[in-house]
Design a protein around this motif. Structure first.
Motif, short mmCIF file in Angstrom:
data_model
loop_
_atom_site.label_atom_id
_atom_site.label_comp_id
_atom_site.label_asym_id
_atom_site.label_seq_id
_atom_site.Cartn_x
_atom_site.Cartn_y
_atom_site.Cartn_z
N ALA A 20 58.13 53.30 15.25
CA ALA A 20 58.54 53.97 16.49
C ALA A 20 58.78 55.47 16.24
CB ALA A 20 59.80 53.30 17.05
N ILE A 21 59.41 55.78 15.13
CA ILE A 21 59.64 57.19 14.79
C ILE A 21 58.31 57.91 14.57
CG2 ILE A 21 60.57 58.75 13.02
CD1 ILE A 21 62.85 56.65 12.64
N SER A 22 57.41 57.25 13.84
CA SER A 22 56.08 57.82 13.58
C SER A 22 55.33 58.08 14.89
CB SER A 22 55.30 56.87 12.67
OG SER A 22 54.03 57.38 12.42
N LYS A 23 55.42 57.13 15.81
CA LYS A 23 54.75 57.27 17.11
C LYS A 23 55.32 58.45 17.90
CE LYS A 23 53.59 54.46 21.15
NZ LYS A 23 53.76 53.16 21.80
N LYS A 24 56.65 58.60 17.86
CA LYS A 24 57.29 59.71 18.56
C LYS A 24 56.88 61.05 17.96
CE LYS A 24 61.59 61.47 20.29
NZ LYS A 24 62.80 62.04 19.83
N ILE A 25 56.83 61.12 16.63
CA ILE A 25 56.41 62.36 15.97
C ILE A 25 54.95 62.68 16.32
CG2 ILE A 25 55.93 63.44 13.72
CD1 ILE A 25 58.44 61.95 12.65
N ALA A 26 54.10 61.65 16.31
CA ALA A 26 52.69 61.86 16.65
C ALA A 26 52.54 62.39 18.07
CB ALA A 26 51.92 60.55 16.50
N LYS A 27 53.41 61.97 18.95
CA LYS A 27 53.33 62.40 20.36
C LYS A 27 53.95 63.78 20.58
CE LYS A 27 54.52 61.07 25.05
NZ LYS A 27 55.29 60.17 25.91
N ASN A 28 55.13 64.02 20.01
CA ASN A 28 55.88 65.24 20.32
C ASN A 28 56.05 66.23 19.18
OD1 ASN A 28 56.50 64.13 22.92
ND2 ASN A 28 58.12 62.92 21.98
N GLY A 29 55.81 65.80 17.96
CA GLY A 29 56.15 66.63 16.81
C GLY A 29 57.60 66.43 16.44
N THR A 30 58.03 67.08 15.37
CA THR A 30 59.41 66.94 14.91
C THR A 30 60.32 67.92 15.64
OG1 THR A 30 59.09 68.53 13.13
CG2 THR A 30 58.68 66.20 12.61
N ASP A 31 61.62 67.71 15.49
CA ASP A 31 62.60 68.60 16.12
C ASP A 31 62.47 70.04 15.64
OD1 ASP A 31 63.61 66.47 17.56
OD2 ASP A 31 65.47 66.29 16.40
N ILE A 32 62.15 70.23 14.38
CA ILE A 32 61.98 71.59 13.85
C ILE A 32 60.78 72.24 14.54
CG2 ILE A 32 61.39 72.96 11.80
CD1 ILE A 32 63.06 70.94 10.15
N PHE A 33 59.68 71.52 14.66
CA PHE A 33 58.49 72.06 15.34
C PHE A 33 58.81 72.42 16.79
CE2 PHE A 33 54.75 71.48 18.02
CZ PHE A 33 53.87 72.36 17.42
N GLN A 34 59.59 71.58 17.45
CA GLN A 34 59.94 71.80 18.86
C GLN A 34 61.01 72.88 19.06
OE1 GLN A 34 60.88 68.15 20.99
NE2 GLN A 34 59.54 67.00 19.61
N GLY A 35 61.60 73.35 17.96
CA GLY A 35 62.64 74.37 18.07
C GLY A 35 64.02 73.81 18.38
N LYS A 36 64.18 72.50 18.31
CA LYS A 36 65.48 71.88 18.57
C LYS A 36 66.41 72.01 17.36
CE LYS A 36 63.67 68.36 21.73
NZ LYS A 36 63.45 66.92 21.91
N ARG A 37 65.81 72.18 16.20
CA ARG A 37 66.55 72.36 14.95
C ARG A 37 65.92 73.51 14.20
NH1 ARG A 37 66.52 67.30 11.17
NH2 ARG A 37 67.44 68.89 9.87
N GLU A 38 66.71 74.15 13.39
CA GLU A 38 66.22 75.25 12.56
C GLU A 38 65.65 74.69 11.26
OE1 GLU A 38 67.82 79.55 10.92
OE2 GLU A 38 69.23 78.14 11.79
N GLY A 39 64.49 75.19 10.87
CA GLY A 39 63.88 74.80 9.60
C GLY A 39 64.35 75.67 8.46
N LEU A 40 63.87 75.37 7.28
CA LEU A 40 64.19 76.20 6.12
C LEU A 40 63.66 77.61 6.33
CD1 LEU A 40 63.40 73.87 3.07
CD2 LEU A 40 65.60 74.32 4.13
#
Length: 144
Positions: free
Chosen positions: A95-115
């Motif tokens: 389910a997590i993999s499917k969500k990432i495939a659809k929306n990307g990760t939180d860092i990609f979406q700008g919801k969280r700050e990356g390194l």
């Protein structure tokens, strides 16, 4: 007097330390595998920093498209100590993999700050520059 190689070694050690602190402060650390993968090579001409390839995802996130590897997500879930309320870990990982495939990760979406690896390197550069200039001046003076 520090040699160029010694100055570069100190610089890269500080960069690695800063990366580890950045991972911790942004809660980007799970199993510690990426942190353990960090190493460097210093030479009289410069240096190189090495780490696992998925640092790019810790920095910029992962965009939508294609499923990330299920086993990597299972490993992440286990490292975080997450247990599904119902179903299996494999089902949750899918389910997590499917969500990432659809929306990307939180860092990609700008919801969280990356390194901020480039910024961490830039932060340490002035001290490296100062050490190199100091060492070069001392070397020139010895030769005069």
């Amino acid at each position: 007097m520090a040699t160029i190689k010694e100055s570069v070694s100190q610089f890269l050690k500080k960069v690695i330390s800063d990366i580890l602190l950045d991972q911790e402060s942004k809660n980007i650390r799970a199993s510690g595998k990426s942190a353990q993968s960090l190493r460097f090579e210093a030479t009289p001409d410069g240096g190189k920093l090495f780490g696992v390839d998925y640092f790019k995802y810790q920095e910029r996130g992962r965009g939508p498209g294609g499923f990330p590897p299920i086993q990597s997500i299972i490993d992440w879930v286990n490292s975080k100590g997450i247990t599904p309320e119902s179903g299996s870990i494999e089902g949750m990982a899918f389910a997590i993999s499917k969500k990432i495939a659809k929306n990307g990760t939180d860092i990609f979406q700008g919801k969280r700050e990356g390194l901020s690896i480039k910024e961490l390197v830039a932060k340490q550069r002035p001290e490296l520059r100062s050490e190199l200039i100091k060492g070069t001046k001392e070397e020139i003076l010895k030769k005069l």
